[in-house]
Write an enzyme that holds these catalytic residues in place. Structure first.
Site, mmCIF file in Angstrom:
data_model
loop_
_atom_site.group_PDB
_atom_site.id
_atom_site.type_symbol
_atom_site.label_atom_id
_atom_site.label_comp_id
_atom_site.label_asym_id
_atom_site.label_seq_id
_atom_site.Cartn_x
_atom_site.Cartn_y
_atom_site.Cartn_z
ATOM 1 N N ASP A 118 -5.309 -19.365 10.868
ATOM 2 C CA ASP A 118 -4.284 -20.126 11.580
ATOM 3 C C ASP A 118 -4.397 -19.878 13.091
ATOM 4 O OD1 ASP A 118 -1.538 -20.742 12.726
ATOM 5 O OD2 ASP A 118 -1.265 -21.374 10.641
ATOM 6 N N SER A 151 1.885 -5.634 6.849
ATOM 7 C CA SER A 151 1.628 -5.219 5.471
ATOM 8 C C SER A 151 2.810 -5.588 4.575
ATOM 9 C CB SER A 151 1.405 -3.710 5.396
ATOM 10 O OG SER A 151 0.143 -3.388 5.880
ATOM 11 N N HIS A 163 0.849 -1.195 0.000
ATOM 12 C CA HIS A 163 0.000 0.000 0.000
ATOM 13 C C HIS A 163 0.879 1.236 0.000
ATOM 14 C CE1 HIS A 163 0.890 0.948 4.199
ATOM 15 N NE2 HIS A 163 0.596 -0.298 4.527
#
Length: 432
Positions: free
Chosen positions: A357, A372, A230
């Site tokens: 998970d 990220s 991003h």
């Protein structure tokens, strides 16, 4: 009979209408649109492909294989006569990269200095002023020049304003507007501040940003890399940073603050220096940061290259991510791709993912800041990277498609693209 025929054709017409106007496939891949139509209907819909032999084939038959890179014009016709859909298919070279997962420190210096706040100035008579606000300067605007002198650092701006103010000179200032990116000029007269004992114009500015993120991939041949997934924005103004200089270095994760509903978690890391990983930052886009590595990572979850999936290859269902939770050890964790949005490129939000998970949920609560850029792997291919977390549900968030990152990184040619932080906290603010 007409009504019956219309009902029979309603589903295939809708299905064909949902075909993308532009699609990309890799060399050696079959051109298969996977419409899943009944066989008795499929043979009435014919694809015509320029430059591919045979030039026509029916749905359900053996599909042609893309042999060389380039553009294909594809038409769908009913009964071979009535055109229903026109598409462009870009055939791109197969790209293989090494998936990342390494924690990195991200340091960015902006073009000029960004306005991140405003404050009133109290003069020696106790009167409050804000010359910059009166001149129309907005949060997120970027200061580029003062009296013709290019500015690059916060301290430079502070000292320049004070010096010119002592000389009794007005400031001729050049800004870039936050929204339009247009350059505008204004004249501001500094005011002597009783509290700070220097001349000011009523602004807080910032010249640099730093934070922790994750490498998504790197190409061992070109040394190109992609990370974060991003754009880096200023934490106060939420405006994208106009990149001047930047670099990445290795980082070590020292702890995790768990994410909760309404409160995103984060990785807490320390920068390790350039001996581990180092590289420059040349692009800051909606799909991540990109540049060249000067030193490749020493640690990797997979040391061999893997293929990069095109958008149409990504399926809803199981996948996995690579990321670091402690030290510099990369681990693999199970996720689920819940939705795929190939049209979300402008915002870099191409898929919705969910952490499933148990180990990762126990340690982090889901997606946290610093994660990220963590690569998403499905069926042995790099399909994307983790980007944003849903504040009200930390187990879910967005991912960016790997294909989009490849175009922004320059690994794939732009003419085939079909288009003509993380928590990055400021090191400090300086009042001007």
């Amino acid at each position: 009979m007409v009504i019956f025929l219309g009902l029979c054709l309603q589903l295939p017409f809708q299905t064909i209408n949902d075909l993308p106007v532009h699609q990309r496939i890799s060399v050696g891949e079959r051109l298969d649109f996977d419409l899943k139509l009944p066989k008795f209907l499929a043979h009435h819909f014919e694809f015509t492909i320029d430059g591919v032999k045979p030039s026509t084939f029916c749905l359900g038959d053996t599909t042609p294989v893309a042999a060389t890179p380039g553009q294909l014009d594809v038409q769908v016709k009913l009964f071979g006569l009535i055109p229903l859909r026109h598409m462009t298919v870009s055939v791109v070279p197969e790209v293989r990269v090494i998936p990342g997962g390494q924690a990195i420190g991200v340091m960015v210096e902006s073009e000029g200095v960004m306005v991140v706040g405003r404050s009133a100035i109290v003069d020696e008579k106790g009167v409050r002023h804000n010359p910059a606000a009166e001149a129309g300067v907005e949060l997120g605007d970027v200061l580029i020049k003062v009296n013709g002198e290019k500015v690059e650092t916060e301290s430079q701006v502070r000292d320049l304003i004070d010096k010119l103010g002592q000389d009794g000179k007005p400031l001729h200032m050049e800004f870039k507007h936050r929204h339009s990116q247009e350059i505008y000029n204004t004249t501001i007269k500094p005011i002597y501040c009783r509290e700070t004992r220097r001349y000011r114009i009523g602004l807080f500015v910032r010249d640099s940003t730093a934070g922790v993120g994750t490498i998504t991939f790197y190409d061992p041949q070109t040394k190109s890399y992609g990370a974060l997934g991003h754009i880096i924005s200023d934490i106060d103004t939420c405006q994208p940073i106009n990149l001047a200089r930047g670099k990445i270095i290795g980082a070590r994760i020292e702890g995790i603050r768990m994410g909760k509903k309404g409160l995103p978690g984060e990785k807490m890391g320390v920068f390790r220096g350039e001996d581990d990983i180092s590289g420059n930052i040349t692009k800051n886009t909606n799909c991540g940061i990109f540049g060249k590595l000067t030193k490749e990572p020493k640690n990797a979850y997979r040391k061999e290259t893997i293929p990069v999936a095109m958008a149409h290859e990504i399926k809803e269902g199981p996948a996995e991510i690579y990321t670091v939770l402690q030290g510099d050890k990369i681990e693999k964790f199970a996720i689920e791709i819940q939705q795929v949005h190939p049209q979300g490129r402008s915002e870099g939000k191409g898929m919705i993912i969910k952490i499933v998970d148990p180990k990762l949920l126990q340690k982090t609560g889901g997606i946290v800041q610093g994660m990220s850029g963590s690569p998403i792997i499905q069926d042995g291919k790099l399909v994307g990277a983790v980007t944003h977390v849903f504040v009200n549900d930390p187990s879910r968030g967005y991912g960016v498609l790997a294909e989009w990152m490849l175009y922004d990184s320059g690994v794939l040619p732009k003419h085939l693209s079909g288009r003509n932080s993380e928590k990055n906290d400021a090191t400090r603010n300086i009042a001007c």
